[in-house]
Design a protein around this motif. Structure first.
Motif, PDB file in Angstrom:
ATOM      1  N   GLU A 161       0.837  -1.193   0.000  1.00  0.00           N
ATOM      2  CA  GLU A 161       0.000   0.000   0.000  1.00  0.00           C
ATOM      3  C   GLU A 161       0.875   1.247   0.000  1.00  0.00           C
ATOM      4  O   GLU A 161       1.805   1.360   0.790  1.00  0.00           O
ATOM      5  CB  GLU A 161      -0.910   0.008   1.232  1.00  0.00           C
ATOM      6  CG  GLU A 161      -1.890   1.158   1.263  1.00  0.00           C
ATOM      7  CD  GLU A 161      -2.789   1.112   2.493  1.00  0.00           C
ATOM      8  OE1 GLU A 161      -3.563   2.077   2.673  1.00  0.00           O
ATOM      9  OE2 GLU A 161      -2.713   0.129   3.241  1.00  0.00           O
ATOM     10  N   GLY A 162       0.601   2.164  -0.927  1.00  0.00           N
ATOM     11  CA  GLY A 162       1.393   3.381  -1.034  1.00  0.00           C
ATOM     12  C   GLY A 162       2.453   3.322  -2.109  1.00  0.00           C
ATOM     13  O   GLY A 162       3.235   4.258  -2.279  1.00  0.00           O
ATOM     14  N   ASP A 192       9.781   4.137   3.701  1.00  0.00           N
ATOM     15  CA  ASP A 192      10.057   4.640   2.340  1.00  0.00           C
ATOM     16  C   ASP A 192       9.193   5.853   2.012  1.00  0.00           C
ATOM     17  O   ASP A 192       9.614   6.740   1.265  1.00  0.00           O
ATOM     18  CB  ASP A 192       9.804   3.524   1.326  1.00  0.00           C
ATOM     19  CG  ASP A 192      10.564   2.257   1.672  1.00  0.00           C
ATOM     20  OD1 ASP A 192      11.709   2.107   1.216  1.00  0.00           O
ATOM     21  OD2 ASP A 192      10.015   1.422   2.418  1.00  0.00           O
ATOM     22  N   GLN A 193       7.983   5.903   2.556  1.00  0.00           N
ATOM     23  CA  GLN A 193       7.094   7.040   2.298  1.00  0.00           C
ATOM     24  C   GLN A 193       7.595   8.319   2.952  1.00  0.00           C
ATOM     25  O   GLN A 193       7.189   9.408   2.568  1.00  0.00           O
ATOM     26  CB  GLN A 193       5.683   6.716   2.800  1.00  0.00           C
ATOM     27  CG  GLN A 193       4.982   5.642   1.980  1.00  0.00           C
ATOM     28  CD  GLN A 193       3.635   5.255   2.560  1.00  0.00           C
ATOM     29  OE1 GLN A 193       3.273   5.678   3.660  1.00  0.00           O
ATOM     30  NE2 GLN A 193       2.883   4.454   1.835  1.00  0.00           N
ATOM     31  N   SER A 194       8.487   8.189   3.930  1.00  0.00           N
ATOM     32  CA  SER A 194       9.028   9.377   4.601  1.00  0.00           C
ATOM     33  C   SER A 194      10.227   9.957   3.853  1.00  0.00           C
ATOM     34  O   SER A 194      10.686  11.054   4.187  1.00  0.00           O
ATOM     35  CB  SER A 194       9.449   9.020   6.038  1.00  0.00           C
ATOM     36  OG  SER A 194      10.651   8.252   6.049  1.00  0.00           O
ATOM     37  N   ILE A 195      10.737   9.229   2.868  1.00  0.00           N
ATOM     38  CA  ILE A 195      11.913   9.667   2.116  1.00  0.00           C
ATOM     39  C   ILE A 195      11.501  10.708   1.073  1.00  0.00           C
ATOM     40  O   ILE A 195      10.497  10.529   0.387  1.00  0.00           O
ATOM     41  CB  ILE A 195      12.588   8.469   1.412  1.00  0.00           C
ATOM     42  CG1 ILE A 195      12.918   7.357   2.425  1.00  0.00           C
ATOM     43  CG2 ILE A 195      13.840   8.908   0.668  1.00  0.00           C
ATOM     44  CD1 ILE A 195      13.884   7.743   3.495  1.00  0.00           C
ATOM     45  N   ARG A 205       3.001   7.671  -2.237  1.00  0.00           N
ATOM     46  CA  ARG A 205       2.439   8.369  -1.087  1.00  0.00           C
ATOM     47  C   ARG A 205       3.573   8.919  -0.234  1.00  0.00           C
ATOM     48  O   ARG A 205       4.605   8.281  -0.068  1.00  0.00           O
ATOM     49  CB  ARG A 205       1.572   7.415  -0.256  1.00  0.00           C
ATOM     50  CG  ARG A 205       0.895   8.069   0.939  1.00  0.00           C
ATOM     51  CD  ARG A 205       0.107   7.043   1.720  1.00  0.00           C
ATOM     52  NE  ARG A 205      -0.923   6.419   0.893  1.00  0.00           N
ATOM     53  CZ  ARG A 205      -1.617   5.350   1.267  1.00  0.00           C
ATOM     54  NH1 ARG A 205      -1.368   4.774   2.434  1.00  0.00           N
ATOM     55  NH2 ARG A 205      -2.534   4.854   0.471  1.00  0.00           N
ATOM     56  N   SER A 206       3.386  10.105   0.300  1.00  0.00           N
ATOM     57  CA  SER A 206       4.365  10.702   1.209  1.00  0.00           C
ATOM     58  C   SER A 206       3.737  10.847   2.596  1.00  0.00           C
ATOM     59  O   SER A 206       2.604  11.306   2.720  1.00  0.00           O
ATOM     60  CB  SER A 206       4.815  12.082   0.703  1.00  0.00           C
ATOM     61  OG  SER A 206       5.497  11.966  -0.524  1.00  0.00           O
ATOM     62  N   ALA A 207       4.464  10.425   3.612  1.00  0.00           N
ATOM     63  CA  ALA A 207       3.958  10.527   4.981  1.00  0.00           C
ATOM     64  C   ALA A 207       5.134  10.503   5.943  1.00  0.00           C
ATOM     65  O   ALA A 207       6.084   9.739   5.748  1.00  0.00           O
ATOM     66  CB  ALA A 207       2.998   9.375   5.292  1.00  0.00           C
ATOM     67  N   PRO A 208       5.091  11.334   6.973  1.00  0.00           N
ATOM     68  CA  PRO A 208       6.187  11.324   7.962  1.00  0.00           C
ATOM     69  C   PRO A 208       6.145  10.067   8.810  1.00  0.00           C
ATOM     70  O   PRO A 208       5.103   9.404   8.927  1.00  0.00           O
ATOM     71  CB  PRO A 208       5.901  12.570   8.806  1.00  0.00           C
ATOM     72  CG  PRO A 208       4.415  12.748   8.708  1.00  0.00           C
ATOM     73  CD  PRO A 208       4.050  12.326   7.317  1.00  0.00           C
ATOM     74  N   ILE A 209       7.266   9.721   9.412  1.00  0.00           N
ATOM     75  CA  ILE A 209       7.326   8.585  10.329  1.00  0.00           C
ATOM     76  C   ILE A 209       6.558   8.924  11.597  1.00  0.00           C
ATOM     77  O   ILE A 209       6.713  10.004  12.165  1.00  0.00           O
ATOM     78  CB  ILE A 209       8.790   8.235  10.656  1.00  0.00           C
ATOM     79  CG1 ILE A 209       9.480   7.645   9.417  1.00  0.00           C
ATOM     80  CG2 ILE A 209       8.881   7.276  11.834  1.00  0.00           C
ATOM     81  CD1 ILE A 209      10.963   7.430   9.581  1.00  0.00           C
TER      82      ILE A 209
END
Length: 334
Positions: A104-105, A137-140, A120-124
């Motif tokens: 997902e993402g 990976d989405q936080s990168i 998708r982008s999201a902070p940790i």
């Protein structure tokens, strides 16, 4: 590798040869082999300075962060738009209907589905369990061609073997991208060289070793980078010394670089993750080494010369060893 695989693999323990963190720290000074290796400075080859370079984490998990830090620190002089980054994951487990769940993402970048693009982008989130997801990976930060990418290697069940053709298919999909001219495979800790413990008994089935073989199958210029030897808690200092001797003897060892200025970036990007994750461990070692260099107390220098890595087999590793990134050349597979 840097905190990858399923949760049960993360928690696998072997006999601990050193005291747990919190007990008296053992003295384990860097050997002459290590000191020689640390005195050899790495120089980036020309082919990694002109074309597009993919810097990919070999082991999943926090190797996503480490690969990005290597990309930014090592390739700062490479032209804008020429540096790409990514990570590696296993094929997802089969679901109840017999199909394979997707991550997902992330969506497929290639027709074969062995390279994904994180969309998708999201902070940790502090305290969240990200094993088996692309949450880290989405936080990168996003980069050229939609990176970060995720390379997919086979899931090998206990007692199983690797279907080598799957790795060759992944290599073919990397070549087919046509915007990758050279590759740096990044494995924090170095169990991709020592064997480590994150597998079912056969190191060749570990995510990092499978990915490294796939990268060799591409035939593209390839460098194997190990930031913070021992930071994954999967290798003893003796095992690391054997590897450094072997790589020096066969002339594949290219040298190392100090990570003295990487600590803040490691900590910032891993903010919210547990202190036992590799970016924090490397940052701890870097900060300790920097403090030691400014200390006038020989007692403090000796006391703080080693760090007991708080994960895996909990080895005591010289902070000098943990505070550098090491580079090995790779011969392409036929």
């Amino acid at each position: 590798m840097a905190g990858h695989g399923d949760a049960h693999e993360k928690d696998r323990q072997t006999e601990k040869p050193f005291p747990k963190k919190g007990g008296p720290e053992p003295k384990h000074p860097a050997s002459s082999t290590m000191k020689t290796a640390m005195a050899t400075t790495f120089n980036l080859p020309p082919e990694f300075q002109t074309g597009s370079v993919l810097v990919v984490g070999l082991g999943g998990g926090c190797d996503a962060i480490t690969a990005y830090v290597v990309a930014q620190q090592l390739l700062a002089g490479v032209a804008s738009g020429k540096v790409l980054w990514g990570n590696t994951k296993r094929t997802r487990k089969r679901n109840e209907s017999g199909g394979v769940d997707s991550y997902e993402g992330a969506v497929s970048l290639t027709p074969g589905g062995r390279i994904l693009k994180v969309v998708r982008s999201a902070p940790i989130e502090t305290g969240r369990n990200y094993y088996g997801t692309v949450g880290i990976d989405q936080s990168i930060p996003k980069g050229p061609h939609g990176c970060p990418f995720i390379l997919i290697v086979p899931r090998v069940e206990p007692g199983g073997t690797v279907e080598e053709n799957e790795l060759k298919h992944l290599a073919a999909e990397i070549r087919a991208l046509q915007f990758v001219d050279a590759i740096i495979g990044v494995d924090a800790g170095g169990d991709s060289l020592t064997g480590g413990i994150d597998h079912h008994g056969d190191p060749s089935t570990g995510v990092d070793q499978m990915c490294l073989r796939a990268l060799k199958y591409t035939g593209l210029p390839l460098i194997h980078c190990v930031p913070g030897f021992g930071s994954d808690g999967e290798s003893t200092v003796d095992q690391i010394e054997v590897v450094l001797k072997e790589k020096t003897a066969d002339k594949t060892y290219m040298g190392c670089l100090s990570m003295a200025n990487w600590s803040t970036m490691f900590r910032t990007m891993a903010s919210g993750l547990d202190a036992t994750r590799t970016p924090h461990i490397m940052a701890d070692a870097i900060d300790r080494l920097n403090n030691n260099e400014h200390s006038h107390s020989s007692v403090d220098k000796e006391r703080l010369a080693c760090l007991v890595v708080p994960r895996g087999i909990e080895p005591a590793v010289p902070i000098e060893l943990l505070s550098r990134a090491y580079f090995m050349s790779c011969t392409p597979h036929a």
